[in-house]
Design a protein around this motif. Structure first.
Motif, mmCIF file in Angstrom:
data_model
loop_
_atom_site.group_PDB
_atom_site.id
_atom_site.type_symbol
_atom_site.label_atom_id
_atom_site.label_comp_id
_atom_site.label_asym_id
_atom_site.label_seq_id
_atom_site.Cartn_x
_atom_site.Cartn_y
_atom_site.Cartn_z
ATOM 1 N N ALA A 74 35.976 33.189 53.717
ATOM 2 C CA ALA A 74 35.336 33.805 52.562
ATOM 3 C C ALA A 74 33.876 34.156 52.827
ATOM 4 O O ALA A 74 33.206 33.570 53.685
ATOM 5 C CB ALA A 74 35.423 32.856 51.361
ATOM 6 N N THR A 75 33.401 35.112 52.058
ATOM 7 C CA THR A 75 31.992 35.463 52.010
ATOM 8 C C THR A 75 31.557 35.459 50.544
ATOM 9 O O THR A 75 32.373 35.323 49.642
ATOM 10 C CB THR A 75 31.734 36.854 52.624
ATOM 11 N N ILE A 76 30.262 35.620 50.331
ATOM 12 C CA ILE A 76 29.709 35.581 48.982
ATOM 13 C C ILE A 76 29.696 36.987 48.380
ATOM 14 O O ILE A 76 29.394 37.966 49.058
ATOM 15 C CB ILE A 76 28.281 35.004 48.999
ATOM 16 N N LYS A 77 30.010 37.063 47.097
ATOM 17 C CA LYS A 77 29.956 38.325 46.368
ATOM 18 C C LYS A 77 28.970 38.181 45.208
ATOM 19 O O LYS A 77 29.168 37.373 44.307
ATOM 20 C CB LYS A 77 31.344 38.700 45.843
ATOM 21 N N LEU A 78 27.916 38.987 45.243
ATOM 22 C CA LEU A 78 26.909 38.985 44.193
ATOM 23 C C LEU A 78 27.045 40.152 43.235
ATOM 24 O O LEU A 78 26.488 40.123 42.131
ATOM 25 C CB LEU A 78 25.493 39.043 44.816
ATOM 26 N N PRO A 142 22.735 29.028 47.104
ATOM 27 C CA PRO A 142 22.882 28.563 45.716
ATOM 28 C C PRO A 142 21.528 28.142 45.160
ATOM 29 O O PRO A 142 20.763 27.442 45.829
ATOM 30 C CB PRO A 142 23.826 27.369 45.840
ATOM 31 N N ILE A 143 21.215 28.587 43.962
ATOM 32 C CA ILE A 143 19.936 28.271 43.329
ATOM 33 C C ILE A 143 20.175 27.320 42.158
ATOM 34 O O ILE A 143 20.974 27.607 41.272
ATOM 35 C CB ILE A 143 19.234 29.551 42.830
ATOM 36 N N GLU A 151 18.902 32.104 37.476
ATOM 37 C CA GLU A 151 20.308 31.872 37.808
ATOM 38 C C GLU A 151 20.815 32.982 38.728
ATOM 39 O O GLU A 151 20.430 34.144 38.598
ATOM 40 C CB GLU A 151 21.148 31.819 36.536
ATOM 41 N N LEU A 152 21.693 32.596 39.657
ATOM 42 C CA LEU A 152 22.246 33.549 40.623
ATOM 43 C C LEU A 152 23.770 33.401 40.617
ATOM 44 O O LEU A 152 24.349 32.788 41.514
ATOM 45 C CB LEU A 152 21.675 33.273 42.025
ATOM 46 N N PRO A 153 24.445 33.957 39.623
ATOM 47 C CA PRO A 153 25.912 33.832 39.561
ATOM 48 C C PRO A 153 26.544 34.530 40.761
ATOM 49 O O PRO A 153 26.086 35.591 41.189
ATOM 50 C CB PRO A 153 26.276 34.549 38.254
ATOM 51 N N TYR A 154 27.622 33.951 41.274
ATOM 52 C CA TYR A 154 28.286 34.568 42.422
ATOM 53 C C TYR A 154 29.772 34.277 42.412
ATOM 54 O O TYR A 154 30.250 33.384 41.713
ATOM 55 C CB TYR A 154 27.653 34.103 43.736
ATOM 56 N N ALA A 155 30.476 35.071 43.191
ATOM 57 C CA ALA A 155 31.913 34.885 43.384
ATOM 58 C C ALA A 155 32.176 34.959 44.885
ATOM 59 O O ALA A 155 31.262 34.722 45.687
ATOM 60 C CB ALA A 155 32.697 35.947 42.606
ATOM 61 N N LEU A 482 15.244 32.293 50.585
ATOM 62 C CA LEU A 482 16.693 32.313 50.759
ATOM 63 C C LEU A 482 17.083 32.666 52.184
ATOM 64 O O LEU A 482 16.386 33.397 52.878
ATOM 65 C CB LEU A 482 17.325 33.316 49.790
ATOM 66 N N PHE A 483 18.242 32.131 52.622
ATOM 67 C CA PHE A 483 18.798 32.487 53.920
ATOM 68 C C PHE A 483 19.354 33.909 53.871
ATOM 69 O O PHE A 483 19.659 34.444 52.804
ATOM 70 C CB PHE A 483 19.960 31.553 54.285
ATOM 71 N N SER A 484 19.517 34.486 55.036
ATOM 72 C CA SER A 484 20.343 35.680 55.087
ATOM 73 C C SER A 484 21.775 35.264 54.751
ATOM 74 O O SER A 484 22.143 34.091 54.893
ATOM 75 C CB SER A 484 20.301 36.320 56.475
ATOM 76 N N HIS A 485 22.579 36.210 54.294
ATOM 77 C CA HIS A 485 23.954 35.898 53.931
ATOM 78 C C HIS A 485 24.701 35.286 55.109
ATOM 79 O O HIS A 485 25.414 34.277 54.970
ATOM 80 C CB HIS A 485 24.639 37.187 53.453
ATOM 81 N N ASP A 486 24.551 35.872 56.295
ATOM 82 C CA ASP A 486 25.260 35.357 57.474
ATOM 83 C C ASP A 486 24.776 33.965 57.864
ATOM 84 O O ASP A 486 25.581 33.117 58.272
ATOM 85 C CB ASP A 486 25.097 36.326 58.647
ATOM 86 N N GLU A 487 23.482 33.715 57.716
ATOM 87 C CA GLU A 487 22.969 32.380 58.039
ATOM 88 C C GLU A 487 23.514 31.347 57.049
ATOM 89 O O GLU A 487 23.879 30.236 57.451
ATOM 90 C CB GLU A 487 21.443 32.382 58.009
#
Length: 495
Positions: A74-78, A142-143, A151-155, A482-487
């Motif tokens: 999985a990856t993060i979806k914003l 995650p915040i 807030e930073l909602p994500y899927a 924040l990290f990069s998404h890949d990190e």
């Protein structure tokens, strides 16, 4: 009035195993659960994008996020980035966040509208949205902040096949029984209720309540019980999709891309090990070969499997619950994957069933309420999807000209007219999408209110400018940390 002691789930895949996991986790030993599936029957398996409620589902199941990310790739979806929908070359985001900070009786966009109208501040409203800022910067972590403004909602994006396997591995130790076999016959009681599934080898699987997760076939609800289908293709005419996986990109975007073309749209979903790609199109406006050629010519990375054609009809079963059968997933209806609602509809269907789960027997009032809520949810999602298509400036193809001229439902027409009048947005009880979602898509598709709420005028020009500047700075502040998404993915998955 038969007590519900055993639930039989027909079909595996995401719908079947998600249903099994959640029912068993919540009801425990109150009911026995048996899932019947055949390895010889494939699943659609391209629904790789989700929306934030899936995180609550995982929490209820007790699923560790790191294990989930690792095993489902999985990856993060914003957010979803919509490209070419309003006009060729135009783009906007539907993020999971909300712009700015709202007042008690006045949403933030009314302040933004006043600044735009009275002193020509043309700052895009997305500049006040943390999800958008993180998506554009390719960052995530995650915040946990006390201030809701941060807030930073994500899927997630994930491999649907791996997710089903993950859920199976989770469900069987809890006591879910899996039976391998192909259904040859479905038997009924004298009152029309389903009695059993008879498999090709002669085994008979009996149950008190049946969950139909047999996909588009809808073996129990449609083929056996014949509940009928409300066809919505007159307003959502896309009825085909090509899907093909490709090699992943070096940089993993934390959002889905939805790219409009002359007779539909293309999805691009980033996973850890590959990209998911597809072309949704209307066969009345484009041939299958034309759609395939368009998709293959816009992949941007090498295909790793042959394209797969999926045929569908948008709409819903007239009853999702009939007799002792509840349809979940594709057997209950299908709304194209534009806003990643398919897996959520599986989740909401099972959660609704759990809230109304029959104890000593199935009551007509319970069934009626379940169907009423299911219909409302489908209708509101239909309207939200239609908003993307109808409110467009595109006239470059017959498809878009036809979509502009559609006779839209009164429910959607009222929502649009209300927003255009004074910026008002009111969420209905069973509407999946929050005010911020409707706001972003309406603005993104070119709708702009003529007026704003009078509370916005309680601030002087200087106060309003200072407030907007402050909110913008607060939203941007976390980016540097924040990290990069890949990190983030490397750290979360232990790599």
């Amino acid at each position: 009035m038969t007590p519900i002691k055993k639930v039989v789930i027909l079909g595996g895949g995401t719908a079947g195993w998600l249903s099994a996991a959640l029912l068993k986790k919540v009801l425990g030993t109150v009911v026995d659960i048996e899932l019947v599936e055949s390895d010889a029957i494939g699943t659609v398996g391209v629904g790789e994008a989700t929306i934030p409620p899936i995180r609550l589902l995982n929490q209820v199941l007790g699923i560790n996020e790191a294990d989930f990310l690792r095993e489902t790739k999985a990856t993060i979806k914003l957010a979803i980035k919509f490209e070419n929908w309003r006009a060729q070359g135009d783009s906007y985001y539907h993020s999971f966040g909300a712009p700015g900070r709202s007042l008690t009786f006045c949403h933030f966009h009314h302040l933004w509208l006043r600044a735009r109208q009275q002193f020509g501040d043309m700052t895009p409203i997305w500049d006040y949205d943390l999800n958008y800022l993180c998506a554009e910067a390719g960052k995530f972590a995650p915040i946990t902040a006390k201030d809701p403004i941060l807030e930073l909602p994500y899927a997630y994006h994930f491999d649907a096949g791996l997710y089903a396997a993950f859920l199976r591995k989770f469900s069987e130790p809890m006591g879910v029984v899996r039976t391998e076999g192909m259904v040859e016959q479905v038997t009924q009681h004298y009152n029309g209720h389903i009695k059993s599934l008879v498999l090709k080898d002669g085994r008979e699987v009996k149950g008190d309540l049946f969950i139909d997760c047999s996909g588009f076939v809808s073996l129990l609800l449609q083929r056996k019980l014949g509940v009928g289908y409300d066809d919505w293709s007159h307003v959502l005419p896309c009825d085909r999709a090509w899907a093909v996986p490709t090699e992943r990109f070096e940089k993993t975007l934390p959002y889905t891309r939805s790219i409009a073309h002359e007779a539909g749209w293309q999805w691009r979903i980033p996973l850890q090990h590959r990209n998911g790609n597809g072309m949704v199109f209307s066969s009345a406006h484009c041939t299958e070969q034309q759609a395939l050629d368009l998709l293959m010519g816009n992949l941007q990375s090498t295909a790793v499997a042959d394209p797969k054609l999926i045929k569908f009809k948008t709409g819903r079963a007239r009853k999702q619950w009939h007799h002792n059968v509840v349809a979940v997933g594709l057997s209950s209806g299908f709304l194209e994957p534009l806003e990643s609602t398919s897996i959520h509809l599986v989740q909401s269907g099972i959660v609704r069933l759990l809230k109304m789960f029959p104890h000593h027997g199935i009551e007509p009032a319970t069934v009626a309420e379940y169907n009423k809520q299911s219909e409302a949810e489908f209708v509101y999602i239909r309207d939200f999807l239609l908003l993307h298509y109808h409110e467009t400036e595109r006239t470059d193809s017959q498809f878009w000209r036809d979509m502009r001229q559609l006779q839209i439902p009164d429910s959607l027409k009222h929502k649009i007219e209300l927003f255009q009048a004074d910026g008002s947005i009111f969420r209905e009880q069973h509407d999946l999408f929050h005010d911020g979602s409707w706001l972003q898509v309406m603005l993104g598709q070119g709708l702009l209110p003529r007026d704003y709420h009078p509370l916005a005028d309680t601030f002087s020009d200087t106060q309003l400018k200072d407030m907007l500047k402050s909110i913008k700075a607060i939203k941007q502040e976390p980016l540097a940390k924040l990290f990069s998404h890949d990190e983030f993915l490397r750290r979360a998955c232990g790599a």
